[in-house]
Scaffold this active site. Sequence first.
Site, mmCIF file in Angstrom:
data_model
loop_
_atom_site.group_PDB
_atom_site.id
_atom_site.type_symbol
_atom_site.label_atom_id
_atom_site.label_comp_id
_atom_site.label_asym_id
_atom_site.label_seq_id
_atom_site.Cartn_x
_atom_site.Cartn_y
_atom_site.Cartn_z
ATOM 1 N N HIS A 3 -13.387 2.751 0.026
ATOM 2 C CA HIS A 3 -13.408 1.716 1.074
ATOM 3 C C HIS A 3 -13.991 0.410 0.528
ATOM 4 O O HIS A 3 -14.496 -0.419 1.283
ATOM 5 C CB HIS A 3 -14.218 2.170 2.305
ATOM 6 N N ARG A 52 -2.603 -2.001 -3.512
ATOM 7 C CA ARG A 52 -3.810 -1.196 -3.330
ATOM 8 C C ARG A 52 -3.726 0.019 -4.239
ATOM 9 O O ARG A 52 -2.755 0.781 -4.196
ATOM 10 C CB ARG A 52 -3.944 -0.739 -1.875
ATOM 11 N N ARG A 59 -12.518 15.933 7.239
ATOM 12 C CA ARG A 59 -13.289 16.211 6.020
ATOM 13 C C ARG A 59 -14.726 16.576 6.377
ATOM 14 O O ARG A 59 -15.312 16.009 7.298
ATOM 15 C CB ARG A 59 -13.292 14.989 5.095
ATOM 16 N N GLU A 68 -8.061 -5.244 5.108
ATOM 17 C CA GLU A 68 -7.935 -4.918 3.700
ATOM 18 C C GLU A 68 -6.751 -5.622 3.055
ATOM 19 O O GLU A 68 -6.826 -6.022 1.884
ATOM 20 C CB GLU A 68 -7.805 -3.399 3.535
ATOM 21 N N ASN A 107 0.872 -1.174 0.000
ATOM 22 C CA ASN A 107 0.000 0.000 0.000
ATOM 23 C C ASN A 107 0.907 1.220 0.000
ATOM 24 O O ASN A 107 1.482 1.587 1.022
ATOM 25 C CB ASN A 107 -0.909 -0.012 1.235
#
Length: 395
Positions: free
Chosen positions: A178, A89, A239, A382, A8
Amino acid sequence: MASVLVVNSGSSSFKYQLIDADSEERLASGLVERIGESTGHATHDTPDGHWERSLEIPDHAAGFAAMLDAFKQHGPSLDEHPPVAVGHRVVHGGARFFEPTLVTPLVLINIEDLSDLAPLHNPANVQGIKAAQKAFPDLPHVAVFDTAFHQTIAPDAYTYAIDADLAKRLRIRRYGFHGTSNKYVSGATEDFVQRPVTELNQIVLHLGNGASITAIDGGRSVDTSMGLTPLEGLVMGTRSGDIDPAVLIYLQRKTRISTDDLDDLLNQRSGLFGLSGRKDMRDVISAADKGDESARLALEVYLHRIKHYIGAYSFELGRVDVIVFTAGVGENSAVIRARSLAGLEQYGIEVDPERNDQRGGGIRVISTDASRVTVLVVPTDEELEIARQTLSVVG
């Protein structure tokens, strides 16, 4: 004992895990960071211990050399656990990539071309892939896209009501993120409740510093809160989530704020941080408990947005069998789980306080026995999902 190396990659760091292809055991993990700075830093973890070192890491290629040296010095031996592939990823696959994909020169060009949609992520993902290809030139490399799981969303859910020609030319639509986490969690839920995923309607709350909620019908994503970018939807650590677009126009007219500063405002200085000055949910809850009004309001806004989406997706699905909490906040905050679902008992959603307060590392039920909707905490993985999808491509 074949393995899969999962990578990743970010612009100045990359994480990695070595996962056994058969047992799915995590053999090693590590982090190479501060790439390009005067002094870099690398950590390497195995079941036998933890190692770290500081060294010069001018680029990603040097980072992979440091990773290979860590395997050589501390194990496990890559000769004894030879990787059969490297899984990467990749954040944004646009509408082009809807499944894990073998990396070819053309695929790399396409990932780079999608950088306009994810300027902070796709270029860094490409850097990592190219460096990994140099480090492992004889292995297949597979890109696993965070947006791919949401390619099953129908046009009525992913289309924005703006000029159609402009949207088509600039590829403006809802993509969702996601996805890798959602795919892993929905599959783990299937195994846990011992019902085929095709028979389950799930709402998955991926609550971390970045947060999203997804409606899953029979294993297929039918709607999700994040949109063209990861900014839309729930309130997050920094955010804003959903906001009236006219607010941005108003800000530009009133303050002459630049596009870059507007981007920074919405992505880095909003959300929990913008409302309370705190981005970590634990700090927000602690401050709210002590009477801090800004933290209390931030928490209420955060929870209000979650309930808003749970309601919308419940009606969209028609029937909800399982609600799942995952990621850092979802897995660890009993307060957020309880308050997110408080008052929904009339809709068959009942959280058991004792079960909810218990901490554990695996999947667990936190709803009451009488609850029509099963509420679960499912730790996401993940990296394991990327390894699985990588193996599905290379066999």
